[in-house]
Design a protein around this motif. Structure first.
Motif, short mmCIF file in Angstrom:
data_model
loop_
_atom_site.label_atom_id
_atom_site.label_comp_id
_atom_site.label_asym_id
_atom_site.label_seq_id
_atom_site.Cartn_x
_atom_site.Cartn_y
_atom_site.Cartn_z
N ASP A 10 44.63 41.87 27.08
CA ASP A 10 44.54 40.98 28.23
C ASP A 10 45.37 39.72 28.06
O ASP A 10 45.50 38.91 28.99
CB ASP A 10 43.08 40.61 28.50
CG ASP A 10 42.45 39.83 27.35
OD1 ASP A 10 42.84 40.11 26.19
OD2 ASP A 10 41.60 38.97 27.61
N ASN A 37 43.24 45.65 30.68
CA ASN A 37 41.81 45.82 30.50
C ASN A 37 41.45 47.29 30.35
O ASN A 37 42.25 48.18 30.64
CB ASN A 37 41.03 45.19 31.66
CG ASN A 37 41.36 45.84 33.00
OD1 ASN A 37 40.97 46.97 33.27
ND2 ASN A 37 42.11 45.10 33.83
N ALA A 39 39.30 49.24 31.98
CA ALA A 39 39.17 50.04 33.20
C ALA A 39 40.53 50.59 33.62
O ALA A 39 40.67 51.77 33.98
CB ALA A 39 38.55 49.21 34.31
N GLU A 40 41.53 49.69 33.59
CA GLU A 40 42.87 50.14 33.94
C GLU A 40 43.41 51.09 32.87
O GLU A 40 44.13 52.04 33.18
CB GLU A 40 43.80 48.93 34.08
CG GLU A 40 45.17 49.27 34.63
CD GLU A 40 46.05 48.04 34.80
OE1 GLU A 40 47.24 48.22 35.12
OE2 GLU A 40 45.55 46.91 34.60
N PRO A 60 38.47 41.66 29.75
CA PRO A 60 37.61 41.59 30.95
C PRO A 60 37.39 42.98 31.55
O PRO A 60 38.13 43.92 31.27
CB PRO A 60 38.41 40.69 31.89
CG PRO A 60 39.82 40.85 31.48
CD PRO A 60 39.78 41.02 29.98
N LEU A 61 36.39 43.07 32.40
CA LEU A 61 36.01 44.29 33.12
C LEU A 61 35.47 45.36 32.19
O LEU A 61 34.37 45.88 32.38
CB LEU A 61 37.18 44.85 33.93
CG LEU A 61 37.75 43.95 35.01
CD1 LEU A 61 38.90 44.63 35.74
CD2 LEU A 61 36.66 43.55 36.00
N MET A 62 36.20 45.73 31.18
CA MET A 62 35.73 46.73 30.21
C MET A 62 36.47 46.48 28.91
O MET A 62 37.69 46.44 28.88
CB MET A 62 36.02 48.15 30.71
CG MET A 62 35.59 49.24 29.73
SD MET A 62 36.00 50.92 30.30
CE MET A 62 34.78 51.14 31.59
N ASP A 63 35.71 46.24 27.82
CA ASP A 63 36.39 45.96 26.56
C ASP A 63 36.89 47.25 25.91
O ASP A 63 36.63 48.36 26.40
CB ASP A 63 35.49 45.16 25.61
CG ASP A 63 34.29 45.96 25.10
OD1 ASP A 63 34.40 47.21 25.02
OD2 ASP A 63 33.27 45.34 24.76
#
Length: 511
Positions: A10, A37, A39-40, A60-63
């Protein structure tokens, strides 16, 4: 071998640093994508299918660890992971070991340390790729072995085939086989071309059959009536075979690979019809010829007699007309190709034997034509009959020149014999038997030398002698007719008047 790597962090600076400070190309990696991140990252892993993912832990969003856990649970491809973490996160990063992750890079990343870790990862990936490759080869070989059993035993629809093929069979909606028949001399080359294409397909297998024939077993799943890539591959393969004599045919498809023997049987029937296709390119299907049956009954004696008669007479035009007419007849009859080929081979052997008896000069012509190789050759009707035509015409030309050479010396001897024996019941047949020549050929020689046919030449000699005897005035007309060879006075009178325009008495009175 090169591997794809996906970079996830990130921090833009850290992401850029990984791209610039590490010589990925030298280490055997190609960067296929980057993101910020977990998720992406999951989306990119699904679309890009990287071999290695180098990811930060906290994002962020998903480690990173959540992303790894999610992929290992639901992902459809085995991916190697390397963790990137700060010093304060070191103990946390070690927890990643429970996910089977043995590699980590400490922030800030040092190029030398990263290169060491990545070289180790590269060796692991290479070893795993080799294992998968050998496993894949072994699996395909086992499947090929079982497919051979199917082709050899023709199981009934309700009979189980070799164990282990059920999952493969269920992976596709339809199965078929494409037979490829080549010239024996080009078999290895064309098989190699086919093999390189087939190995790229998951439900296609190359099966060696006869010495110049192999089969391509293909499973496919047509989507909304669209042609499957496996079927398009056959068209591509045919295009790659351009310039070679090749027959390709597919049978009638079946829903289960267990019915492959039925596909094979119909493909064998279809490939015979390529014999009547003027073009070697393309793949013929059983459906296109299902209503066109081949004829197997044929009495070859008529053709053999017609061809050999023209051949023996050295009648090139007649030989050519006979070959053309018979080729058209075979095409209309749709005679089975093996029957046609046997007939042609028989004819060529008969002409070959005739040529061998004619002397050593025939060896140059015979050396150009390997009749023994025809049985295994791939030839359509046009090429086969062109071969027969050219072979015969070359033989006739050689024999004609040889006979013309020999005739220069013998024709004078024949004329002298005729002059000595024209009073006898001499016929062209008796003369031919005496000088070991064909009657028609002898007649052609005499016509060329004397300007008239044999019978006219004999009549001319008889009437010439009759005029000499008439001038002597020692014999009756009937006696003269008999002396010059006529048993019938009326025939003598007819031939005399025809040549001199007057009767024997008128000639006698004038002379």
């Amino acid at each position: 071998m090169r591997f794809k790597v996906l970079l996830i962090d990130d921090e833009p600076g850290a992401l850029e640093g990984m791209q610039l400070w590490i010589n990925w190309e030298e280490l055997g990696f190609d960067i296929c994508g980057t993101c910020a991140n977990g998720a992406e990252g999951l989306k990119l892993m699904a679309s890009l299918a990287p071999d290695l993912v180098v990811t930060d832990v906290h994002m962020p969003l998903m480690d990173g660890l959540e992303m790894i856990g999610e992929w290992q649970k639901n992902g459809n491809k085995a991916i190697s992971f390397a963790i990137v973490s700060g010093y304060s996160e070191f103990e946390y990063a070690r927890k990643a070991m429970r996910y089977g992750i043995a590699h980590y890079l400490l922030k800030p990343i040092e190029a030398e340390e990263a290169s060491h870790v990545l070289r180790e990862i590269y060796r692991e990936l290479l070893h795993e790729a080799e294992k998968q490759q050998w496993s894949s080869i072994a699996s395909r070989e086992e499947q090929v072995s079982k497919i051979r059993q199917l082709l050899g035993h023709s199981p009934a629809p309700d009979r189980d085939g070799p164990d282990g093929l059920e999952p493969l069979s269920a992976s596709r909606d339809a199965w078929n086989i494409c037979l490829v028949q080549t010239e024996p001399t080009s078999y290895a080359e064309l098989r190699g071309i086919a093999s390189s294409l087939v190995e790229q397909q998951s439900a296609m297998f190359l099966i060696d059959l006869d010495k110049n024939r192999f089969g391509i077993v293909l499973g496919y799943s047509p989507d909304d009536g669209q042609e499957d890539p496996a079927l398009r591959m056959l068209a591509d393969l045919s295009a790659r075979f351009a310039g070679h004599r090749v027959f390709m045919a597919v049978g009638s498809p079946e829903q289960s690979i267990m019915r492959l023997a039925s596909c094979y049987s119909t493909a064998e029937e279809a490939i015979k019809h390529k014999f009547y296709d003027p073009d070697y390119a393309g793949v013929i299907s059983y459906e296109s010829v299902d209503n066109r049956k081949l004829e197997y009954r044929y009495a070859s004696i008529r053709l053999v007699d017609s061809v050999m008669e023209a051949f023996n007479l050295l009648n090139a035009a007649g030989y050519q007309d006979t070959i053309a007419a018979e080729a058209e007849r075979f095409r209309n009859l749709r005679l089975a190709p093996e029957t046609v080929k046997k007939t042609v081979i028989h004819l060529m052997y008969k002409m070959k034997e005739y040529m061998e008896e004619s002397g050593e000069q025939a060896s140059d012509v015979l050396a150009k034509y390997d009749v023994s190789a025809l049985a295994d050759s791939v030839m359509n009707l046009n090429d086969l009959f062109d071969l027969l035509l050219n072979f015969g015409l070359e033989c006739i030309d050689l024999l004609s020149r040889e006979q013309a050479r020999k005739s220069q010396g013998i024709i004078q001897e024949i004329n002298e014999y005729i002059r000595e024996h024209y009073r006898e019941g001499l016929t062209i047949k008796k003369l031919a038997e005496r000088f070991y020549l064909h009657p028609v050929y002898l007649g052609q020689l005499l016509m060329k030398k004397n300007g008239v046919g044999f019978n006219e030449w004999v009549h001319n000699l008889r009437i010439e002698e009759a005029t000499r005897l008439l001038r002597l005035n020692q014999y009756k007309n009937s006696e003269i007719a008999e002396r010059v060879g006529y048993v019938n006075y009326s025939q003598f009178l007819k031939q005399f008047e025809k040549r001199l325009g007057m009767s024997p008495n008128e000639y006698k009175n004038r002379n």
